[in-house]
Scaffold this motif. Structure first.
Motif, short mmCIF file in Angstrom:
data_model
loop_
_atom_site.label_atom_id
_atom_site.label_comp_id
_atom_site.label_asym_id
_atom_site.label_seq_id
_atom_site.Cartn_x
_atom_site.Cartn_y
_atom_site.Cartn_z
N GLN A 50 0.84 -1.10 -0.01
CA GLN A 50 -0.05 0.06 -0.13
C GLN A 50 0.82 1.23 0.10
O GLN A 50 0.47 2.06 -0.79
CB GLN A 50 -0.90 0.27 1.18
N LYS A 51 1.92 1.19 0.74
CA LYS A 51 2.91 2.33 0.87
C LYS A 51 3.86 2.00 -0.22
O LYS A 51 4.74 1.20 -0.05
CB LYS A 51 3.53 2.81 2.19
N ARG A 87 -3.07 0.20 -7.71
CA ARG A 87 -3.32 1.42 -6.77
C ARG A 87 -5.02 1.62 -6.96
O ARG A 87 -5.55 2.05 -5.76
CB ARG A 87 -2.57 2.62 -7.43
N ALA A 125 -7.35 5.44 -1.92
CA ALA A 125 -6.08 5.59 -2.53
C ALA A 125 -6.41 6.45 -3.73
O ALA A 125 -7.08 5.92 -4.68
CB ALA A 125 -5.18 4.40 -3.05
N TYR A 158 -5.49 15.31 -2.75
CA TYR A 158 -4.52 14.45 -1.92
C TYR A 158 -5.12 14.47 -0.54
O TYR A 158 -5.08 13.39 0.33
CB TYR A 158 -3.17 15.24 -1.67
N ASN A 205 -6.14 8.30 1.61
CA ASN A 205 -4.98 7.79 2.45
C ASN A 205 -3.46 7.82 1.82
O ASN A 205 -2.54 7.89 2.74
CB ASN A 205 -5.22 6.32 2.85
N SER A 206 -3.60 7.88 0.50
CA SER A 206 -2.17 7.82 -0.14
C SER A 206 -2.54 8.33 -1.62
O SER A 206 -3.78 8.25 -1.90
CB SER A 206 -1.76 6.42 -0.20
N THR A 228 -0.86 8.63 -5.83
CA THR A 228 0.20 8.16 -6.54
C THR A 228 -0.01 8.90 -8.09
O THR A 228 -0.93 9.20 -8.54
CB THR A 228 0.20 6.65 -6.93
N SER A 261 7.18 14.96 -4.15
CA SER A 261 7.22 13.53 -3.63
C SER A 261 7.48 13.70 -1.91
O SER A 261 6.97 12.92 -1.18
CB SER A 261 7.66 12.35 -4.21
N ASP A 280 3.48 13.44 2.87
CA ASP A 280 3.50 11.68 3.35
C ASP A 280 2.64 11.06 2.30
O ASP A 280 1.63 11.45 1.92
CB ASP A 280 3.38 11.52 4.75
N ASN A 281 3.14 9.70 2.12
CA ASN A 281 2.25 8.82 1.38
C ASN A 281 2.02 9.39 -0.16
O ASN A 281 0.88 9.01 -0.72
CB ASN A 281 1.03 8.74 2.07
N THR A 310 3.48 9.21 -3.90
CA THR A 310 4.47 8.40 -4.69
C THR A 310 4.20 9.04 -6.28
O THR A 310 3.38 9.19 -6.82
CB THR A 310 4.19 7.04 -4.82
#
Length: 251
Positions: free
Chosen positions: A14-15, A41, A47, A123, A127-128, A130, A160, A164-165, A167
């Motif tokens: 996930q991360k 993803r 996400a 964002y 939670n994340s 990409t 990036s 945090d989180n 990518t």
């Protein structure tokens, strides 16, 4: 499914690392990696993903996703955002902002502004997040200089690190032609995946090989003992990886 290739590349969690670069050698096609990562993803709950289409338009990734078992249309406008440069240019022609460069910005500055806007809008609710950029070398075809592309990638690497989180995953094809740029971009991140030809030539059971390398903090690649080398095969509904010894192929 594409689980085996993601496991081999260390991109099944996930991360993910903050910055991942894919180097694509001439006469091989690493686009399958973008489709595999995109599907992984999209399957993660809450996400966010931003797909920047430079080499292929959005419909290509929809078709690839359907073959791999996921439907991008379900996620588009929700957890999936798309910047489709190709479709915009096809529809707008010379009126496309990617060709007109309004407000005195160059192409890469415009693209970075759009990416930042998408990240700032989406964002916080995820939670994340990409950002997938399918082929940096197309920027050269659209008139960007090597310096502009390098600055663009430095801005992406900085992005990036700001959150945090988050990518960023980039791909550059014909990396042997743009070797200096490719190496410089790879050293901005934590992981480099090289999509390479087989030295022994064409082989029916294998399309090519992947060399997965970790990048040390000082911008150097990790020692040979920590590199992973696998073979891959792409068919209509699957992507598989093998170790060289499994099928006796010289790489």
């Amino acid at each position: 499914m594409a689980t085996s290739v993601l496991l081999a590349c260390g991109l099944n969690e996930q991360k993910l690392p903050g910055f991942v670069h894919i180097s694509e050698e001439s006469n091989v096609d690493g686009s399958f990696l973008i489709s595999c990562i995109l599907g992984q993803r999209l399957r993660i709950s809450n996400a966010g993903t931003l797909l920047v289409c430079l080499q292929h338009h959005y419909q290509h990734y929809f078709n690839a996703g359907m073959r791999l078992g996921y439907n991008t249309n379900i996620f588009q406008g929700k957890t999936l955002g798309v910047i489709d440069v190709l479709s915009d240019m096809a529809g707008q022609g010379l009126a496309s902002k990617w060709l007109r460069h309004p407000d005195g910005q160059n192409l890469t500055e415009q693209l970075m502004e759009d990416i930042r806007s998408q990240v700032e809008t989406n964002y916080a609710s995820r939670n994340s997040y990409t950002v997938l950029i399918d082929n940096l070398s197309i920027l050269f075809n659209l008139g960007a200089t090597k310096l502009q592309v390098q600055q663009f990638c430095q801005d992406l690497a900085a992005l990036s690190k700001e959150r945090d989180n988050l990518t960023v995953i980039t791909k550059l094809s014909n990396s042997d032609i743009y070797q200096l740029t490719d190496n410089n971009v790879a050293k901005l991140g934590q992981v480099r995946i090289q999509v390479l030809r087989l030295k022994s030539g064409v082989f029916r059971e294998v399309d090519g090989k992947l060399l997965i390398e970790r990048v040390l903090e000082e911008g150097k690649f990790a020692c040979e003992e920590t590199r992973k080398e696998v073979l891959y095969k792409v068919n209509d509904r699957n992507v598989k990886v093998f170790t060289p010894g499994e099928i006796g192929v010289k790489v």
